[in-house]
Design a protein around this motif. Sequence first.
Motif, PDB file in Angstrom:
ATOM      1  N   ASP A 178      24.484 -26.143  29.050  1.00 33.28           N
ATOM      2  CA  ASP A 178      23.226 -26.146  29.800  1.00 33.28           C
ATOM      3  C   ASP A 178      22.424 -24.851  29.636  1.00 33.28           C
ATOM      4  OD1 ASP A 178      23.684 -28.715  30.893  1.00 33.28           O
ATOM      5  OD2 ASP A 178      25.019 -27.838  32.403  1.00 33.28           O
ATOM      6  N   TRP A 179      23.074 -23.794  29.174  1.00 38.42           N
ATOM      7  CA  TRP A 179      22.429 -22.480  29.142  1.00 38.42           C
ATOM      8  C   TRP A 179      22.228 -21.917  27.739  1.00 38.42           C
ATOM      9  CZ3 TRP A 179      20.378 -20.039  33.335  1.00 38.42           C
ATOM     10  CH2 TRP A 179      20.734 -20.530  34.594  1.00 38.42           C
ATOM     11  N   ALA A 180      22.965 -22.398  26.756  1.00 37.54           N
ATOM     12  CA  ALA A 180      22.965 -21.768  25.423  1.00 37.54           C
ATOM     13  C   ALA A 180      21.576 -21.778  24.776  1.00 37.54           C
ATOM     14  CB  ALA A 180      23.980 -22.469  24.519  1.00 37.54           C
ATOM     15  N   PHE A 181      20.906 -22.936  24.786  1.00 39.03           N
ATOM     16  CA  PHE A 181      19.593 -23.038  24.144  1.00 39.03           C
ATOM     17  C   PHE A 181      18.595 -22.093  24.811  1.00 39.03           C
ATOM     18  CE2 PHE A 181      15.466 -24.855  23.193  1.00 39.03           C
ATOM     19  CZ  PHE A 181      15.588 -25.227  21.859  1.00 39.03           C
ATOM     20  N   GLY A 182      18.592 -22.079  26.134  1.00 40.65           N
ATOM     21  CA  GLY A 182      17.685 -21.204  26.861  1.00 40.65           C
ATOM     22  C   GLY A 182      18.000 -19.734  26.637  1.00 40.65           C
ATOM     23  N   ALA A 183      19.286 -19.411  26.480  1.00 39.46           N
ATOM     24  CA  ALA A 183      19.674 -18.016  26.254  1.00 39.46           C
ATOM     25  C   ALA A 183      19.156 -17.514  24.915  1.00 39.46           C
ATOM     26  CB  ALA A 183      21.202 -17.891  26.314  1.00 39.46           C
ATOM     27  N   VAL A 184      19.277 -18.341  23.885  1.00 44.24           N
ATOM     28  CA  VAL A 184      18.760 -17.962  22.561  1.00 44.24           C
ATOM     29  C   VAL A 184      17.240 -17.899  22.584  1.00 44.24           C
ATOM     30  CG1 VAL A 184      18.625 -18.643  20.136  1.00 44.24           C
ATOM     31  CG2 VAL A 184      20.773 -18.928  21.387  1.00 44.24           C
ATOM     32  N   LEU A 185      16.613 -18.866  23.244  1.00 40.92           N
ATOM     33  CA  LEU A 185      15.150 -18.885  23.353  1.00 40.92           C
ATOM     34  C   LEU A 185      14.631 -17.627  24.045  1.00 40.92           C
ATOM     35  CD1 LEU A 185      12.463 -20.499  23.067  1.00 40.92           C
ATOM     36  CD2 LEU A 185      12.971 -21.487  25.312  1.00 40.92           C
ATOM     37  N   PHE A 186      15.316 -17.200  25.096  1.00 44.34           N
ATOM     38  CA  PHE A 186      14.903 -15.997  25.826  1.00 44.34           C
ATOM     39  C   PHE A 186      14.930 -14.769  24.919  1.00 44.34           C
ATOM     40  CE2 PHE A 186      15.916 -12.205  28.297  1.00 44.34           C
ATOM     41  CZ  PHE A 186      14.892 -12.212  29.234  1.00 44.34           C
TER      42      PHE A 186
ATOM     43  N   VAL B   5      20.279 -17.265  15.690  1.00 43.75           N
ATOM     44  CA  VAL B   5      21.130 -18.351  16.182  1.00 43.75           C
ATOM     45  C   VAL B   5      22.530 -18.238  15.596  1.00 43.75           C
ATOM     46  CG1 VAL B   5      21.415 -20.848  16.264  1.00 43.75           C
ATOM     47  CG2 VAL B   5      19.140 -19.864  16.483  1.00 43.75           C
ATOM     48  N   PHE B   6      22.605 -17.917  14.316  1.00 41.90           N
ATOM     49  CA  PHE B   6      23.905 -17.816  13.643  1.00 41.90           C
ATOM     50  C   PHE B   6      24.780 -16.752  14.295  1.00 41.90           C
ATOM     51  CE2 PHE B   6      26.648 -16.015  10.329  1.00 41.90           C
ATOM     52  CZ  PHE B   6      27.306 -17.158   9.901  1.00 41.90           C
ATOM     53  N   LEU B   7      24.189 -15.614  14.639  1.00 43.60           N
ATOM     54  CA  LEU B   7      24.958 -14.522  15.216  1.00 43.60           C
ATOM     55  C   LEU B   7      25.316 -14.759  16.681  1.00 43.60           C
ATOM     56  CD1 LEU B   7      23.104 -11.521  13.597  1.00 43.60           C
ATOM     57  CD2 LEU B   7      25.537 -11.997  13.386  1.00 43.60           C
ATOM     58  N   MET B   8      24.426 -15.420  17.417  1.00 43.87           N
ATOM     59  CA  MET B   8      24.657 -15.573  18.851  1.00 43.87           C
ATOM     60  C   MET B   8      25.547 -16.768  19.175  1.00 43.87           C
ATOM     61  SD  MET B   8      21.024 -14.541  20.609  1.00 43.87           S
ATOM     62  CE  MET B   8      21.769 -14.626  22.240  1.00 43.87           C
TER      63      MET B   8
ATOM     64  N   GLY C 140      25.165 -22.073  16.197  1.00 46.20           N
ATOM     65  CA  GLY C 140      24.740 -23.457  16.357  1.00 46.20           C
ATOM     66  C   GLY C 140      25.356 -24.155  17.551  1.00 46.20           C
ATOM     67  N   GLY C 141      26.345 -23.548  18.188  1.00 45.66           N
ATOM     68  CA  GLY C 141      27.037 -24.197  19.293  1.00 45.66           C
ATOM     69  C   GLY C 141      26.372 -23.919  20.647  1.00 45.66           C
ATOM     70  N   PRO C 142      27.009 -24.388  21.712  1.00 46.85           N
ATOM     71  CA  PRO C 142      28.196 -25.259  21.723  1.00 46.85           C
ATOM     72  C   PRO C 142      27.879 -26.663  21.205  1.00 46.85           C
ATOM     73  CG  PRO C 142      27.287 -25.024  23.920  1.00 46.85           C
ATOM     74  CD  PRO C 142      26.509 -24.095  23.058  1.00 46.85           C
ATOM     75  N   GLY C 143      28.774 -27.206  20.437  1.00 50.34           N
ATOM     76  CA  GLY C 143      28.485 -28.454  19.742  1.00 50.34           C
ATOM     77  C   GLY C 143      27.416 -28.180  18.701  1.00 50.34           C
ATOM     78  N   ASN C 144      26.265 -28.810  18.867  1.00 52.82           N
ATOM     79  CA  ASN C 144      25.125 -28.531  17.985  1.00 52.82           C
ATOM     80  C   ASN C 144      23.850 -28.283  18.797  1.00 52.82           C
ATOM     81  OD1 ASN C 144      24.634 -31.077  18.947  1.00 52.82           O
ATOM     82  ND2 ASN C 144      24.498 -32.075  16.945  1.00 52.82           N
TER      83      ASN C 144
ATOM     84  N   GLU D 180      21.759 -25.674  17.105  1.00 55.40           N
ATOM     85  CA  GLU D 180      21.708 -25.754  15.639  1.00 55.40           C
ATOM     86  C   GLU D 180      20.316 -26.203  15.194  1.00 55.40           C
ATOM     87  OE1 GLU D 180      24.904 -26.990  12.299  1.00 55.40           O
ATOM     88  OE2 GLU D 180      24.266 -28.613  13.617  1.00 55.40           O
ATOM     89  N   LEU D 181      19.512 -25.256  14.748  1.00 55.92           N
ATOM     90  CA  LEU D 181      18.167 -25.546  14.281  1.00 55.92           C
ATOM     91  C   LEU D 181      18.199 -25.980  12.824  1.00 55.92           C
ATOM     92  CD1 LEU D 181      16.274 -22.548  15.933  1.00 55.92           C
ATOM     93  CD2 LEU D 181      16.814 -24.790  16.896  1.00 55.92           C
ATOM     94  N   ILE D 182      17.081 -26.510  12.340  1.00 57.16           N
ATOM     95  CA  ILE D 182      17.060 -27.100  11.009  1.00 57.16           C
ATOM     96  C   ILE D 182      17.292 -26.057   9.918  1.00 57.16           C
ATOM     97  CG2 ILE D 182      14.552 -26.897  10.721  1.00 57.16           C
ATOM     98  CD1 ILE D 182      16.837 -29.819   9.594  1.00 57.16           C
ATOM     99  N   ALA D 183      16.823 -24.829  10.124  1.00 62.79           N
ATOM    100  CA  ALA D 183      17.040 -23.781   9.120  1.00 62.79           C
ATOM    101  C   ALA D 183      18.517 -23.438   9.001  1.00 62.79           C
ATOM    102  CB  ALA D 183      16.222 -22.544   9.468  1.00 62.79           C
ATOM    103  N   LEU D 184      19.239 -23.485  10.124  1.00 65.38           N
ATOM    104  CA  LEU D 184      20.678 -23.236  10.087  1.00 65.38           C
ATOM    105  C   LEU D 184      21.402 -24.374   9.382  1.00 65.38           C
ATOM    106  CD1 LEU D 184      22.984 -21.383  10.903  1.00 65.38           C
ATOM    107  CD2 LEU D 184      23.078 -22.552  13.117  1.00 65.38           C
TER     108      LEU D 184
END
Length: 290
Positions: free
Chosen positions: A149-157, A227-230, A233-237, A240-244
Motif C-alpha cells: 500500500d505504501w511502496a508506490f507512494g514512497a518512490v513517487l515522493f 526504482v531499481f535501487l529502492m 520493482g517490488g513488492p510484487g510488481n 515496476e515501471l515500463i523502463a525497468l
Amino acid sequence: RFFSLTLLLPILIFFVALNVIPTLWMIGMSFYNYSLMSAAPPIFLGADNFVKIYNDSDLWSAFGRTFVFVVLAVGLETTLGVLLGFLFWGSSNMPGRRLALTLLFVPMVVTPVASGLFWRLIYEPTFGVANYLLQQISGQKIDFLTNIDWAFGAVLFVDIWMWTPFMILMTLAALGSVPKAELEAAEVARLTVWQRLWHVIWPHGKFILMLGILLRTIDAYKTTDLVFLMTNGGPGNITELIALKLYRYAFASLNIGFSSALAVILLLIAIAFTSIYLWVLHLRRYREGV
C-alpha cells in the motif's frame, strides 16, 4: 560555407555514430528473434515481437503504472514548482532568499543513485528516520518499501522531492523572461491577477515552462535507476515501471529482439509526448490559422 560545414562535421559524425546508427540497428533488431543467451543467429520474425507485446498483459500493467507515475509526478512537481517559483519571484527582498534557493536545488543535483540509497535508509523500518518519527507520533512502524500500500507512494515522493526544484528553476526562468515594462503597464492599468497571468506572464513564459514540463515528462517516463535501487520493482510488481521492464528484458534476460521492439514502442510514445506538448505550446497559433 564549406568552412562552416567542416566545423559541423565532427558533431555530425558523433550524432550519426551515437544516435542514428544505434536507433536504426534497434529498429532492425525489433523484427528478429535474437538472444545473447543463445549462439543461434538472429531469426527474422516480422512483426511477431510487437504482437507479443500487444498480447502481454504484464506489459500493459507496467504501461498503466508508468502512466499513473508520470501524471502524478509531473503534475505535482509542476504545481509545487510553479507555486514556490511565484513565491520566490515575489519575495526578491526576503532575507535568506539565496540560501533558501540553494538548499532547495540540492536534491536536483544529487544523482538518482545517491538519492535512492539515501531514501532507502530513511525508509528503513528498523533504524530509518521516517519510521522513528512515525513511531514517536503514532507508536507504529511501516516498512514503506515492502508494503504493497505504501511502496508506490514512497518512490513517487522521492521523485517529487528530487525534481520539484527543477520546476522551480524553470518557473523562475519563465518569470524572468517577462519584460518589467509590461508588468508595470499591467499594474498601472489595474489588471487583475488572473489577467496579468494570462495576458502578460503566460505569453512570455509559456515556452520555458512547457519545455520544463516536456523534459520532466520524458524523464519520469524513463525512470529506472531510482526504482531499481529502492524497490527493484517490488513488492510484487507494484513499482515496476515500463523502463525497468525494458531493462530486465535487455540486460537480465539478454533478449535483444524483444527488448528492441519494446524500445521502439517507448520511442514512439516519447515522440508522441513531444508532439502533444508542441501542439499545446502553439495552440493559439493553430487557432489563429483556423
